[in-house]
Design an enzyme around this catalytic site. Structure first.
Site, PDB file in Angstrom:
ATOM      1  N   LEU A  61       0.689  -1.555  -0.455  1.00  0.00           N
ATOM      2  CA  LEU A  61       0.420   0.453   0.074  1.00  0.00           C
ATOM      3  C   LEU A  61       0.972   0.980  -0.122  1.00  0.00           C
ATOM      4  O   LEU A  61       2.152   1.210   0.555  1.00  0.00           O
ATOM      5  CB  LEU A  61      -0.871  -0.338   1.098  1.00  0.00           C
ATOM      6  CG  LEU A  61      -2.223  -1.387   1.394  1.00  0.00           C
ATOM      7  CD1 LEU A  61      -2.771  -0.703   2.262  1.00  0.00           C
ATOM      8  CD2 LEU A  61      -3.178  -0.989   0.129  1.00  0.00           C
ATOM      9  N   ASP A  62       0.274   2.274  -1.071  1.00  0.00           N
ATOM     10  CA  ASP A  62       1.504   3.467  -0.048  1.00  0.00           C
ATOM     11  C   ASP A  62       1.330   3.638   0.974  1.00  0.00           C
ATOM     12  O   ASP A  62      -0.154   3.595   1.658  1.00  0.00           O
ATOM     13  CB  ASP A  62       0.517   5.189  -1.663  1.00  0.00           C
ATOM     14  CG  ASP A  62       0.484   4.617  -2.811  1.00  0.00           C
ATOM     15  OD1 ASP A  62       1.346   3.480  -2.727  1.00  0.00           O
ATOM     16  OD2 ASP A  62      -0.123   4.646  -4.233  1.00  0.00           O
ATOM     17  N   ARG A  63       2.419   4.467   1.143  1.00  0.00           N
ATOM     18  CA  ARG A  63       2.502   5.279   2.206  1.00  0.00           C
ATOM     19  C   ARG A  63       1.308   6.069   3.344  1.00  0.00           C
ATOM     20  O   ARG A  63       0.855   5.833   4.149  1.00  0.00           O
ATOM     21  CB  ARG A  63       3.860   5.897   2.301  1.00  0.00           C
ATOM     22  CG  ARG A  63       4.068   6.766   3.489  1.00  0.00           C
ATOM     23  CD  ARG A  63       5.837   7.080   3.740  1.00  0.00           C
ATOM     24  NE  ARG A  63       5.570   7.280   5.211  1.00  0.00           N
ATOM     25  CZ  ARG A  63       6.983   7.608   5.489  1.00  0.00           C
ATOM     26  NH1 ARG A  63       8.155   7.222   4.699  1.00  0.00           N
ATOM     27  NH2 ARG A  63       7.491   7.307   6.714  1.00  0.00           N
ATOM     28  N   VAL A  65      -1.926   5.672   2.658  1.00  0.00           N
ATOM     29  CA  VAL A  65      -2.854   4.790   2.326  1.00  0.00           C
ATOM     30  C   VAL A  65      -3.017   4.262   3.537  1.00  0.00           C
ATOM     31  O   VAL A  65      -2.170   3.461   4.326  1.00  0.00           O
ATOM     32  CB  VAL A  65      -2.645   3.999   1.037  1.00  0.00           C
ATOM     33  CG1 VAL A  65      -4.314   3.627   1.328  1.00  0.00           C
ATOM     34  CG2 VAL A  65      -2.692   5.009   0.058  1.00  0.00           C
ATOM     35  N   ARG A 164      -6.042   5.777  -6.915  1.00  0.00           N
ATOM     36  CA  ARG A 164      -5.521   7.497  -6.732  1.00  0.00           C
ATOM     37  C   ARG A 164      -5.831   8.496  -8.036  1.00  0.00           C
ATOM     38  O   ARG A 164      -6.784   9.191  -8.075  1.00  0.00           O
ATOM     39  CB  ARG A 164      -4.060   8.257  -6.197  1.00  0.00           C
ATOM     40  CG  ARG A 164      -3.966   7.690  -4.608  1.00  0.00           C
ATOM     41  CD  ARG A 164      -2.737   7.611  -4.087  1.00  0.00           C
ATOM     42  NE  ARG A 164      -2.347   8.406  -4.160  1.00  0.00           N
ATOM     43  CZ  ARG A 164      -1.247   8.433  -3.625  1.00  0.00           C
ATOM     44  NH1 ARG A 164      -0.306   7.504  -3.125  1.00  0.00           N
ATOM     45  NH2 ARG A 164      -0.929   9.584  -3.746  1.00  0.00           N
TER      46      ARG A 164
END
Length: 241
Positions: A61-63, A65, A164
């Site tokens: 997961l992106d930071r 998120v 996103r």
């Protein structure tokens, strides 16, 4: 010190955690402690394991998120989970809070995404361009609270920054996501994108596994819990974690 994750499911093969926004999944140039190292330390302490702990990252997961991240505790489980994700035999459900209502209350988005490694941003195109990857998702509007809209998003593909950039491309950037067009950052540098649910067949036990992640501990997020459709079938209740 505040706990940065909650263990949602754990057995000899897998460990699934709900991470806070702001936590890296794997190490990067910032040298901040990533979730992978936190979980290795957790296993080492809980099971009093000597030496190095094996733990494989199945996906990221992106930071900024929050939500569910799957790790494999054995090489066999890692290999099989990688195959499950590669074959898209996993149902992923995200919650996204946006500041604009989508024109259609539900729909399917298809784009071709091209990543700029220098800026770590992704651009979405309607038609294929050289080097691009096809990205698809479905979404539906769950409701509105205080001028914000909650979308349930089901990515069909798993591309970097996919949700996103695809939501931004339809005029609905995620709250706090200034990288993709939201006008203001969140105070804690998070974005309001949350990996809410995962469903797949356990790679070793061959049983259905549904995991659900509680939203981040903030008054803003908690308001949206009233919109949760809770559309599980009773027969699945034994498998929800």
């Amino acid at each position: 010190m505040k706990q940065k994750y909650v263990v949602v499911y754990e057995d000899n093969h897998l460990i699934i955690v709900n991470k806070e926004p702001g936590v890296l999944v794997q190490a990067d140039k910032t040298r901040d402690v990533p979730l992978l190292d936190m979980m290795k330390n957790y296993i080492k302490k809980k099971y009093d394991k000597p030496g190095d702990v094996f733990l494989g990252t199945v996906h990221r997961l992106d930071r900024p998120v929050s939500g569910l991240v799957v790790f494999a505790r054995t090489s066999k489980a890692l290999e099989r989970m990688n195959e499950i994700f590669r074959k898209r035999q996993v149902q992923k459900t995200y919650w996204a809070v946006v500041g604009r209502k989508p024109r259609e209350e539900k729909g399917r988005l298809t784009h071709f995404l091209l990543k700029d490694e220098a800026t770590n941003t992704v651009k979405a195109y309607d038609d294929e361009v050289p080097g691009s990857q096809k990205a698809e998702l479905t979404y539906r509007l769950l409701g509105k609270i205080n001028d914000h809209y909650l979308l349930e998003v089901n990515p069909i593909t798993g591309r970097p920054h996919q949700i996103r950039v695809q939501l931004a491309s339809m005029g609905c950037p995620i709250r706090g996501d200034i990288k993709y067009g939201f006008p203001r950052p969140n105070q804690d540098s998070s974005i309001n994108l949350h990996a809410r649910r995962l469903y797949f067949i356990h790679p070793i036990k061959k049983e259905p596994l549904i995991c659900k992640a509680g939203v981040p501990n903030s008054p803003f997020w908690e308001e949206f819990l009233t919109l949760d459709p809770e559309d599980y079938k009773d027969k699945n209740l034994d498998f929800i974690y």
